[in-house]
Design a protein around this motif. Structure first.
Motif, PDB file in Angstrom:
ATOM      1  N   LEU A  11      33.776  60.165  31.756  1.00 26.53           N
ATOM      2  CA  LEU A  11      33.951  61.596  31.997  1.00 26.53           C
ATOM      3  C   LEU A  11      34.696  62.274  30.851  1.00 26.53           C
ATOM      4  O   LEU A  11      34.389  63.402  30.477  1.00 26.53           O
ATOM      5  N   ALA A  12      35.675  61.568  30.288  1.00 24.32           N
ATOM      6  CA  ALA A  12      36.417  62.127  29.157  1.00 24.32           C
ATOM      7  C   ALA A  12      35.495  62.319  27.947  1.00 24.32           C
ATOM      8  O   ALA A  12      35.548  63.362  27.279  1.00 24.32           O
ATOM      9  N   PHE A  13      34.629  61.341  27.677  1.00 20.42           N
ATOM     10  CA  PHE A  13      33.696  61.483  26.553  1.00 20.42           C
ATOM     11  C   PHE A  13      32.660  62.568  26.811  1.00 20.42           C
ATOM     12  O   PHE A  13      32.309  63.322  25.904  1.00 20.42           O
ATOM     13  N   VAL A  14      32.174  62.647  28.043  1.00 18.12           N
ATOM     14  CA  VAL A  14      31.206  63.700  28.385  1.00 18.12           C
ATOM     15  C   VAL A  14      31.845  65.068  28.171  1.00 18.12           C
ATOM     16  O   VAL A  14      31.229  65.978  27.599  1.00 18.12           O
ATOM     17  N   SER A  19      32.158  70.104  25.358  1.00 18.20           N
ATOM     18  CA  SER A  19      32.997  71.187  24.831  1.00 18.20           C
ATOM     19  C   SER A  19      32.982  71.227  23.306  1.00 18.20           C
ATOM     20  O   SER A  19      33.623  72.088  22.707  1.00 18.20           O
ATOM     21  N   SER A  20      32.279  70.297  22.665  1.00 18.31           N
ATOM     22  CA  SER A  20      32.200  70.200  21.201  1.00 18.31           C
ATOM     23  C   SER A  20      33.588  70.134  20.569  1.00 18.31           C
ATOM     24  O   SER A  20      33.835  70.663  19.503  1.00 18.31           O
ATOM     25  N   ASN A  21      34.487  69.459  21.258  1.00 19.50           N
ATOM     26  CA  ASN A  21      35.858  69.280  20.779  1.00 19.50           C
ATOM     27  C   ASN A  21      36.061  67.780  20.564  1.00 19.50           C
ATOM     28  O   ASN A  21      36.399  67.051  21.488  1.00 19.50           O
ATOM     29  N   TYR A  22      35.845  67.307  19.340  1.00 22.56           N
ATOM     30  CA  TYR A  22      35.862  65.884  19.034  1.00 22.56           C
ATOM     31  C   TYR A  22      37.236  65.425  18.536  1.00 22.56           C
ATOM     32  O   TYR A  22      37.326  64.597  17.653  1.00 22.56           O
ATOM     33  N   THR A  23      38.279  65.946  19.132  1.00 24.89           N
ATOM     34  CA  THR A  23      39.640  65.566  18.745  1.00 24.89           C
ATOM     35  C   THR A  23      40.281  64.790  19.892  1.00 24.89           C
ATOM     36  O   THR A  23      39.741  64.694  20.992  1.00 24.89           O
ATOM     37  N   SER A  24      41.442  64.257  19.604  1.00 30.75           N
ATOM     38  CA  SER A  24      42.162  63.529  20.653  1.00 30.75           C
ATOM     39  C   SER A  24      42.576  64.473  21.784  1.00 30.75           C
ATOM     40  O   SER A  24      42.623  64.075  22.947  1.00 30.75           O
ATOM     41  N   GLY A  26      40.822  67.007  22.899  1.00 27.42           N
ATOM     42  CA  GLY A  26      39.637  67.157  23.740  1.00 27.42           C
ATOM     43  C   GLY A  26      39.440  65.958  24.651  1.00 27.42           C
ATOM     44  O   GLY A  26      39.074  66.099  25.820  1.00 27.42           O
ATOM     45  N   PHE A  27      39.700  64.761  24.114  1.00 33.27           N
ATOM     46  CA  PHE A  27      39.587  63.553  24.921  1.00 33.27           C
ATOM     47  C   PHE A  27      40.629  63.541  26.031  1.00 33.27           C
ATOM     48  O   PHE A  27      40.319  63.205  27.177  1.00 33.27           O
ATOM     49  N   ILE A  28      41.864  63.905  25.705  1.00 33.15           N
ATOM     50  CA  ILE A  28      42.939  63.906  26.710  1.00 33.15           C
ATOM     51  C   ILE A  28      42.649  64.917  27.814  1.00 33.15           C
ATOM     52  O   ILE A  28      42.834  64.623  29.001  1.00 33.15           O
ATOM     53  N   ILE A  29      42.157  66.085  27.438  1.00 30.44           N
ATOM     54  CA  ILE A  29      41.797  67.082  28.457  1.00 30.44           C
ATOM     55  C   ILE A  29      40.682  66.535  29.345  1.00 30.44           C
ATOM     56  O   ILE A  29      40.733  66.652  30.574  1.00 30.44           O
ATOM     57  N   GLY A  30      39.676  65.918  28.743  1.00 32.62           N
ATOM     58  CA  GLY A  30      38.596  65.314  29.515  1.00 32.62           C
ATOM     59  C   GLY A  30      39.088  64.185  30.406  1.00 32.62           C
ATOM     60  O   GLY A  30      38.632  64.021  31.543  1.00 32.62           O
ATOM     61  N   TYR A  31      40.025  63.405  29.898  1.00 35.69           N
ATOM     62  CA  TYR A  31      40.591  62.301  30.680  1.00 35.69           C
ATOM     63  C   TYR A  31      41.330  62.841  31.902  1.00 35.69           C
ATOM     64  O   TYR A  31      41.169  62.329  33.018  1.00 35.69           O
TER      65      TYR A  31
END
Length: 159
Positions: A11-14, A19-24, A26-31
């Motif tokens: 889900l974090a990667f999706v 969101s086209s946010n390929y930063t850490s 963006g990953f943390i928000i997705g997580y």
């Protein structure tokens, strides 16, 4: 638990890709959003949410660090006394833990705490034989281990 963790990472990667946010960040928000979604879907999962087990593991670690400091202070008091009036003893500790890793963890936590050593585990793995450098009441020591380490290990291992 591993399925939940995999789902959370997926889900974090999706989220990161959508969101086209390929930063850490963006990953943390997705997580974090994945945790919220897993929490919302928890009744469909077979086991309890893995975050509870992670939190129980953090509490177990903090408990061990607290006991480590307190035991070091107690051993220091015994060593620095001008007259050694220690009461060393062996005692049998009956455990309710059943899994090998739980018994190994309990034995390690007891042994890593200064002043105590697990010298033997019974063949049926129901009893730990412990040596304590200075102990006045065996029943109190058994209750202390049961209410601290064993209880915390049970929290980590329950599904």
């Amino acid at each position: 638990m591993s399925l939940q963790l995999f789902l959370n990472f997926a889900l974090a990667f999706v989220w990161m890709f959508l969101s086209s946010n390929y930063t850490s960040t963006g990953f943390i928000i997705g997580y974090l959003l994945g945790i919220v979604l897993l929490f919302a879907m928890r009744r469909f999962l077979e086991t309890r949410l893995y975050i509870y087990r992670v939190w129980a593991l953090v509490k177990l670690t903090m408990l061990f660090l607290k006991e480590l400091v307190l035991a070091n202070i107690q051993v220091l008091k015994v060593v620095l006394k001008p007259k050694l009036d220690m009461q060393p003893a062996f005692f049998a500790y009956p455990t309710v833990l059943t899994k090998e890793w739980e018994i190994t963890l309990l034995s390690s936590l007891i042994t890593l705490t200064p002043g105590t050593v697990v010298v033997h585990v019974s063949d049926d793995a129901k009893t730990l034989y412990v040596h304590a450098i200075d102990i006045s009441d065996v029943d109190e020591a058994i209750a202390a281990i049961r209410n601290s380490f064993e209880k915390a290990i049970l929290e980590v291992s329950e599904s």
